[in-house]
Design a protein around this motif. Structure first.
Motif, PDB file in Angstrom:
ATOM      1  N   SER A 169       0.333 -38.256   5.269  1.00  0.00           N
ATOM      2  CA  SER A 169      -0.685 -37.501   4.575  1.00  0.00           C
ATOM      3  C   SER A 169      -1.996 -37.239   5.118  1.00  0.00           C
ATOM      4  CB  SER A 169      -0.660 -37.518   2.984  1.00  0.00           C
ATOM      5  OG  SER A 169       0.731 -37.278   2.643  1.00  0.00           O
ATOM      6  N   SER A 174      -0.553 -31.001  10.104  1.00  0.00           N
ATOM      7  CA  SER A 174      -1.401 -29.880   9.881  1.00  0.00           C
ATOM      8  C   SER A 174      -1.969 -29.600  11.275  1.00  0.00           C
ATOM      9  CB  SER A 174      -2.239 -30.348   8.938  1.00  0.00           C
ATOM     10  OG  SER A 174      -1.455 -30.457   7.561  1.00  0.00           O
ATOM     11  N   THR A 193       7.104 -35.831   7.367  1.00  0.00           N
ATOM     12  CA  THR A 193       7.648 -35.697   8.831  1.00  0.00           C
ATOM     13  C   THR A 193       8.330 -36.656   9.048  1.00  0.00           C
ATOM     14  OG1 THR A 193       5.409 -34.745   9.565  1.00  0.00           O
ATOM     15  CG2 THR A 193       6.867 -35.894  11.275  1.00  0.00           C
ATOM     16  N   ASP A 285     -13.503 -30.216   5.372  1.00  0.00           N
ATOM     17  CA  ASP A 285     -13.653 -29.554   4.237  1.00  0.00           C
ATOM     18  C   ASP A 285     -13.917 -29.708   2.831  1.00  0.00           C
ATOM     19  OD1 ASP A 285     -10.812 -28.643   2.803  1.00  0.00           O
ATOM     20  OD2 ASP A 285     -10.888 -29.874   4.820  1.00  0.00           O
TER      21      ASP A 285
END
Ligand SMILES: Nc1nc2c(ncn2[C@@H]2O[C@H](COP(=O)(O)OP(=O)(O)OP(=O)(O)O)[C@@H](O)[C@H]2O)c(=O)[nH]1
Ligand SMILES: [Mg+2]
Length: 481
Positions: A169, A174, A193, A285
């Motif tokens: 994670s 991504s 994955t 972010d």
């Protein structure tokens, strides 16, 4: 999702060589036109070839037995038998071929690179090819040889320039999804994955591949999580990227300790120590993530890492990262020795077929002299033991190679057991050191059931005399190999 198979055991069988033909040319008014038996055809090889359109070994998982076709026997009228057809098996780029003991036989990288996994048997010579001034009309031909039979293991090591490693994670998949056109599965639970993903990145004039591996956790080297099993897919990469999660909610984790733990697991795996590394602080972010990234950055840089702050979701810092990676990849490629032409064909190591050995052994309390060597063993395989002339020809060949002399030197005496070949597949006979009587050596007291066709005593005497006469002349028989 298609199943991904990255290790298979494969049983490959090359084609057998076709037998040579013993035939005599016949025509009206010309009853003895000479030998005209053709040679047998070669057995087909089994060849592994890199095909870039193949991405998994799945096909071989489903059908692991593969066989090439046999050579056809020779025929009268000097007609050679047709060669068997090679069997070409497409494999993904980066397939490593091992034997069952784990020795690497070939490492197949680059479209078209091939490996002969099993060699077809040679066809037997027909009696036309065996004829010589002295042996004008051989009444025998050589047998075709059996093709190779091998059990091999295929392992896929993805060929990627850049490898992403990190905790589950952390955002590895991504990142691949935003740097390349690949669309791997992404989700907010660990171990999304399960098998490596591969993407192609274009940054300026450099095109490179990027792969992730399933997330690593502490104790991966002891098999925790998905373990280190998939790390073989990053072995070939030029640069390792640590993807660190700056926004994890797990209280005991932070980017620096995550890095230490992953490094420790890589160290346990071994072999990746000299690979350049960069650090990616992902998820900036998230406001707390950005703060944490700024906090740990000096620490990481002090350790010598280049550090990139990015967000895979908000597409921040990606361009800089992809160009920096392109730069490292380009440098690594330039430093690498120039790749040879792509279509490399790797053949199994040629066996040293000049020599042979004679060893004294005890088998079931009896003294046996064992002859090992490529040539003597091959010649035995080529011999039709139901044909005395063929057996005589074998004796001549062995004699000329010096097998007789060596047996003598090793202390063999008349009546001792001699075995040609390995323990589980040898031709055994009692030794008669009168090599001039070629067929007799093997024929008279042979233990091999194939020797059992008897000849009348008068015939045997006549043969022996003929052979003695022959042996006094210089040997000029055809030496086919
Ligand atoms: N806010 C934020 N979330 C992200 C970012 N990158 C990834 N995520 C989220 O983190 C979660 C895990 O992302 P993945 O890409 O599946 O992570 P992974 O490292 O491939 O994980 P495994 O495959 O389980 O090892 C997903 O819910 C993503 O949406 C990011 O830059 N910002
Ligand atoms: Mg993933």
């Amino acid at each position: 999702m298609t199943t991904f198979v990255d290790r298979v055991e494969l049983h490959v069988a090359a084609g057998n060589g076709g037998h040579g033909c013993a035939s005599v040319h016949r025509e009206k008014f010309k009853p003895l036109g000479g030998p005209d038996g053709g040679n047998g055809g070669r057995g087909g090889d089994v060849i592994l070839t890199v095909d870039q359109s193949v991405t998994t070994l799945l096909e071989y998982h489903h059908s692991p037995h593969r066989k090439a076709t046999n050579g056809k026997p020779g025929e009268g009228g000097n007609r050679s038998g047709k060669d068997g057809q090679d069997l070409v098996l497409p494999v993904p780029d980066g397939t490593v071929v091992l034997d069952r003991a784990g020795n690497v036989l070939a490492d197949l990288v680059g479209h078209g690179t091939s490996f002969v996994a099993a060699q077809g048997g040679r066809g037997g010579l027909g009696n036309a090819a065996l004829a010589s001034a002295r042996r004008k009309a051989p009444g025998f031909a050589l047998l075709g040889e059996p093709g190779d039979l091998h059990d091999i293991v295929l392992e896929l090591k993805t060929v990627a320039d850049v490898a992403l490693v990190g905790y589950p994670s952390a955002g590895k998949s991504s990142l691949i999804s935003v740097l390349s056109a690949a669309k791997p599965k992404i989700a907010d639970y660990p171990f999304t994955t399960l098998v490596p993903n591969l993407g192609v990145v274009t940054a300026g004039s450099t095109v490179y591949t990027i792969a992730d591996v399933p997330g690593l956790i502490p104790g991966a080297s002891q098999g925790k999580g998905l373990g280190l099993e998939f790390l073989r897919h990053v072995e070939r990469c030029s640069v390792l990227v640590h993807v660190l999660d700056t926004a994890t909610l797990e209280s005991e984790r932070d980017p620096v300790s995550d890095l230490d733990i992953i490094e420790e697991e890589l160290r346990q795996y071994g072999g990746l120590g000299n690979r350049p590394r960069v650090v990616v602080l992902n998820k900036i972010d998230v406001p707390d993530g950005k703060d944490l990234a700024e906090m740990v950055r000096p620490d990481l840089e002090a350790r010598g890492y280049r550090v990139f702050e990015v967000s895979a979701v908000a597409h921040l810092g990606l361009k800089e990262l992809s160009f920096a990676l392109a730069d490292i990849v380009a440098k690594a490629r330039a430093a690498k020795p120039k790749e040879e032409a792509t279509r490399i064909v790797i053949r199994p190591k040629a066996v040293d077929d000049a020599g042979f050995t004679v060893t004294r052994e005890e088998v079931d309390g009896e003294l046996v002299f064992r002859v090992r060597g490529e040539k003597p063993e091959r010649w035995v395989r080529q011999t039709d033991f139901s044909n005395d002339e063929a057996v005589g020809y074998l004796a001549d060949r062995l004699n000329r190679l010096g097998v007789e002399d060596e047996l003598m030197k090793a202390g063999a005496r008349s009546g001792d057991g001699v075995a040609i070949g390995p323990e589980d597949n040898a031709v055994v006979f009692d030794w008669e050191p009168t090599m001039t009587a070629g067929a007799e050596m093997l024929g008279r007291r042979g233990e091999d059931h194939r020797f059992e066709a008897p000849r009348p005593a008068t015939q045997r005497r006549r043969d022996r005399q003929a052979e003695r006469d022959e042996a006094t002349q210089e040997f000029e028989g055809f030496e086919p190999f």
